[in-house]
Design a protein around this motif. Structure first.
Motif, mmCIF file in Angstrom:
data_model
loop_
_atom_site.group_PDB
_atom_site.id
_atom_site.type_symbol
_atom_site.label_atom_id
_atom_site.label_comp_id
_atom_site.label_asym_id
_atom_site.label_seq_id
_atom_site.Cartn_x
_atom_site.Cartn_y
_atom_site.Cartn_z
ATOM 1 N N ARG A 297 -0.010 0.202 -5.445
ATOM 2 C CA ARG A 297 -0.941 -1.064 -4.471
ATOM 3 C C ARG A 297 -1.077 -2.766 -5.096
ATOM 4 N NH1 ARG A 297 -4.312 1.325 -2.912
ATOM 5 N NH2 ARG A 297 -3.434 1.711 -0.798
ATOM 6 N N ALA A 298 -1.431 -2.885 -5.989
ATOM 7 C CA ALA A 298 -1.744 -3.718 -7.264
ATOM 8 C C ALA A 298 -0.035 -4.274 -7.649
ATOM 9 C CB ALA A 298 -2.084 -3.740 -8.243
ATOM 10 N N GLU A 299 0.777 -4.365 -7.774
ATOM 11 C CA GLU A 299 2.090 -3.801 -8.080
ATOM 12 C C GLU A 299 2.819 -5.163 -6.617
ATOM 13 O OE1 GLU A 299 4.272 -1.044 -9.891
ATOM 14 O OE2 GLU A 299 3.017 -1.245 -11.736
ATOM 15 N N ARG A 300 2.548 -4.713 -5.894
ATOM 16 C CA ARG A 300 3.173 -4.809 -4.434
ATOM 17 C C ARG A 300 2.264 -6.217 -3.934
ATOM 18 N NH1 ARG A 300 5.158 -1.074 0.113
ATOM 19 N NH2 ARG A 300 5.624 -3.259 0.293
ATOM 20 N N SER A 301 1.482 -6.397 -4.210
ATOM 21 C CA SER A 301 0.227 -7.419 -3.597
ATOM 22 C C SER A 301 1.413 -8.589 -4.764
ATOM 23 C CB SER A 301 -0.549 -6.935 -3.951
ATOM 24 O OG SER A 301 -1.944 -6.523 -2.787
ATOM 25 N N ALA A 302 1.018 -7.705 -6.106
ATOM 26 C CA ALA A 302 1.798 -9.456 -6.818
ATOM 27 C C ALA A 302 3.185 -9.469 -6.486
ATOM 28 C CB ALA A 302 1.476 -9.089 -8.705
ATOM 29 N N ALA B 32 -5.231 -10.817 -9.992
ATOM 30 C CA ALA B 32 -6.180 -9.756 -10.716
ATOM 31 C C ALA B 32 -7.022 -9.872 -9.056
ATOM 32 C CB ALA B 32 -7.156 -10.258 -11.756
ATOM 33 N N CYS B 33 -7.318 -11.145 -8.211
ATOM 34 C CA CYS B 33 -8.325 -10.862 -7.418
ATOM 35 C C CYS B 33 -7.521 -10.339 -5.998
ATOM 36 C CB CYS B 33 -9.595 -11.597 -7.468
ATOM 37 S SG CYS B 33 -8.933 -13.129 -6.839
ATOM 38 N N ASN B 34 -6.168 -9.922 -6.161
ATOM 39 C CA ASN B 34 -5.770 -10.429 -5.137
ATOM 40 C C ASN B 34 -5.367 -8.658 -5.371
ATOM 41 O OD1 ASN B 34 -5.035 -12.167 -2.344
ATOM 42 N ND2 ASN B 34 -5.568 -13.405 -4.975
ATOM 43 N N SER B 35 -5.333 -7.974 -6.454
ATOM 44 C CA SER B 35 -4.444 -6.897 -6.559
ATOM 45 C C SER B 35 -4.591 -5.952 -5.851
ATOM 46 C CB SER B 35 -5.260 -6.058 -7.876
ATOM 47 O OG SER B 35 -5.827 -5.940 -7.921
ATOM 48 N N TYR B 36 -5.906 -5.929 -4.712
ATOM 49 C CA TYR B 36 -6.566 -4.491 -3.991
ATOM 50 C C TYR B 36 -5.146 -5.121 -2.482
ATOM 51 C CZ TYR B 36 -9.453 -3.713 -7.319
ATOM 52 O OH TYR B 36 -9.941 -3.270 -8.459
ATOM 53 N N ASN B 37 -4.873 -5.561 -2.081
ATOM 54 C CA ASN B 37 -3.591 -6.356 -1.151
ATOM 55 C C ASN B 37 -4.614 -6.874 0.510
ATOM 56 O OD1 ASN B 37 -1.330 -6.439 0.221
ATOM 57 N ND2 ASN B 37 -1.774 -4.222 1.634
ATOM 58 N N GLN B 38 -5.773 -6.972 0.215
ATOM 59 C CA GLN B 38 -6.354 -7.788 0.405
ATOM 60 C C GLN B 38 -6.343 -9.497 0.268
ATOM 61 O OE1 GLN B 38 -9.900 -5.943 -0.519
ATOM 62 N NE2 GLN B 38 -10.302 -4.698 1.407
ATOM 63 N N VAL B 39 -6.440 -10.235 0.968
ATOM 64 C CA VAL B 39 -6.399 -11.691 0.836
ATOM 65 C C VAL B 39 -7.629 -12.546 0.038
ATOM 66 C CG1 VAL B 39 -5.973 -14.037 1.440
ATOM 67 C CG2 VAL B 39 -4.630 -12.008 2.666
ATOM 68 N N GLY C 87 -6.736 -10.492 6.350
ATOM 69 C CA GLY C 87 -4.868 -10.464 5.704
ATOM 70 C C GLY C 87 -4.575 -10.241 5.000
ATOM 71 N N GLN C 88 -3.563 -9.806 4.869
ATOM 72 C CA GLN C 88 -3.515 -8.688 3.595
ATOM 73 C C GLN C 88 -2.032 -9.478 2.614
ATOM 74 O OE1 GLN C 88 -1.765 -5.006 5.584
ATOM 75 N NE2 GLN C 88 -3.651 -3.581 4.466
ATOM 76 N N ASN C 89 -1.767 -8.905 1.639
ATOM 77 C CA ASN C 89 -0.297 -9.912 0.615
ATOM 78 C C ASN C 89 1.122 -8.929 0.916
ATOM 79 O OD1 ASN C 89 -2.006 -11.528 -1.108
ATOM 80 N ND2 ASN C 89 -2.782 -9.574 -1.412
ATOM 81 N N PHE C 90 0.985 -7.900 1.390
ATOM 82 C CA PHE C 90 2.227 -7.061 2.332
ATOM 83 C C PHE C 90 1.833 -6.015 3.381
ATOM 84 C CE2 PHE C 90 0.995 -4.753 -0.999
ATOM 85 C CZ PHE C 90 0.938 -2.979 -0.539
ATOM 86 N N GLN C 91 2.285 -6.111 4.690
ATOM 87 C CA GLN C 91 2.203 -5.032 5.782
ATOM 88 C C GLN C 91 1.742 -3.514 4.644
ATOM 89 O OE1 GLN C 91 1.370 -6.284 8.747
ATOM 90 N NE2 GLN C 91 0.642 -4.077 9.099
ATOM 91 N N GLU C 92 1.084 -3.161 5.090
ATOM 92 C CA GLU C 92 0.524 -1.930 4.642
ATOM 93 C C GLU C 92 -0.280 -1.690 5.592
ATOM 94 O OE1 GLU C 92 -1.509 0.413 1.288
ATOM 95 O OE2 GLU C 92 -2.004 -1.952 1.480
ATOM 96 N N GLU C 93 -0.394 -0.250 5.754
ATOM 97 C CA GLU C 93 -1.433 0.657 7.259
ATOM 98 C C GLU C 93 -2.655 0.921 7.102
ATOM 99 O OE1 GLU C 93 -0.755 1.197 10.203
ATOM 100 O OE2 GLU C 93 1.234 0.208 9.826
ATOM 101 N N THR C 94 -4.321 0.542 6.771
ATOM 102 C CA THR C 94 -4.870 0.316 6.561
ATOM 103 C C THR C 94 -5.666 2.293 6.799
ATOM 104 O OG1 THR C 94 -5.999 -0.218 8.604
ATOM 105 C CG2 THR C 94 -6.033 -1.896 6.363
ATOM 106 N N PRO C 95 -5.778 2.493 6.240
ATOM 107 C CA PRO C 95 -6.749 3.891 6.550
ATOM 108 C C PRO C 95 -7.684 4.417 8.224
ATOM 109 C CG PRO C 95 -7.471 3.809 4.435
ATOM 110 C CD PRO C 95 -6.974 2.563 4.789
#
Length: 144
Positions: A6-11, A69-76, A136-144
């Motif tokens: 998730r961190a890598e895809r957000s980055a 660092a702070c966007n690594s959780y895929n939350q803007v 928002g998200q940095n990339f489209q990801e389904e949220t549980p």
């Protein structure tokens, strides 16, 4: 998806549109959940009238590491407040590295400490960033 993935895809999503960091010659060297490392080599256009790295570029390097660092959780997530303390100058031709580490994260707020070091390992600056998560998200990801 693992937290590291998730961190890598957000980055990757952020880096694709981060014109400022790329234009300044920065590289994203590492990213993980709540962490990031970025660096750049001090060139002539980074120098101030004293022929040392302009503090604004050091701040920008630290701020960019903070952002990844702070966007690594895929939350803007955006900066709420930042401060920096300069300790030693960055020298022409030297590679400066900013290492961001999450100190605290609760709810929508986070605290990140970034250490900027010189090529010899000395501390150049200490930066603290306070973050705020927005929609928002940095990339489209389904949220549980």
């Amino acid at each position: 998806m693992t937290p590291q993935q998730r961190a890598e895809r957000s980055a990757a999503a952020m880096w694709a549109t981060d014109s400022a960091s790329q234009w300044l010659g920065m590289s994203l060297d590492a990213v993980g959940p709540g962490t990031a490392t970025m660096s750049f080599t001090v060139q002539d256009h980074h120098l101030n009238g004293h022929r040392i790295c302009h503090g604004g570029y050091i701040f920008t390097l630290a701020d960019s590491a903070f952002a990844f660092a702070c966007n690594s959780y895929n939350q803007v997530t955006v900066a709420q407040e930042n401060s920096i303390t300069y300790l030693t100058p960055g020298q022409p031709g030297e590679r400066l590295t900013a290492t961001a580490v999450e100190s605290a994260r609760t709810g929508r707020s986070g605290v990140y400490d970034i250490t900027v070091t010189g090529a010899d390992g000395r501390k150049v600056a200490l930066f603290r960033g306070l973050s705020r998560t927005i929609k928002g998200q940095n990339f489209q990801e389904e949220t549980p």
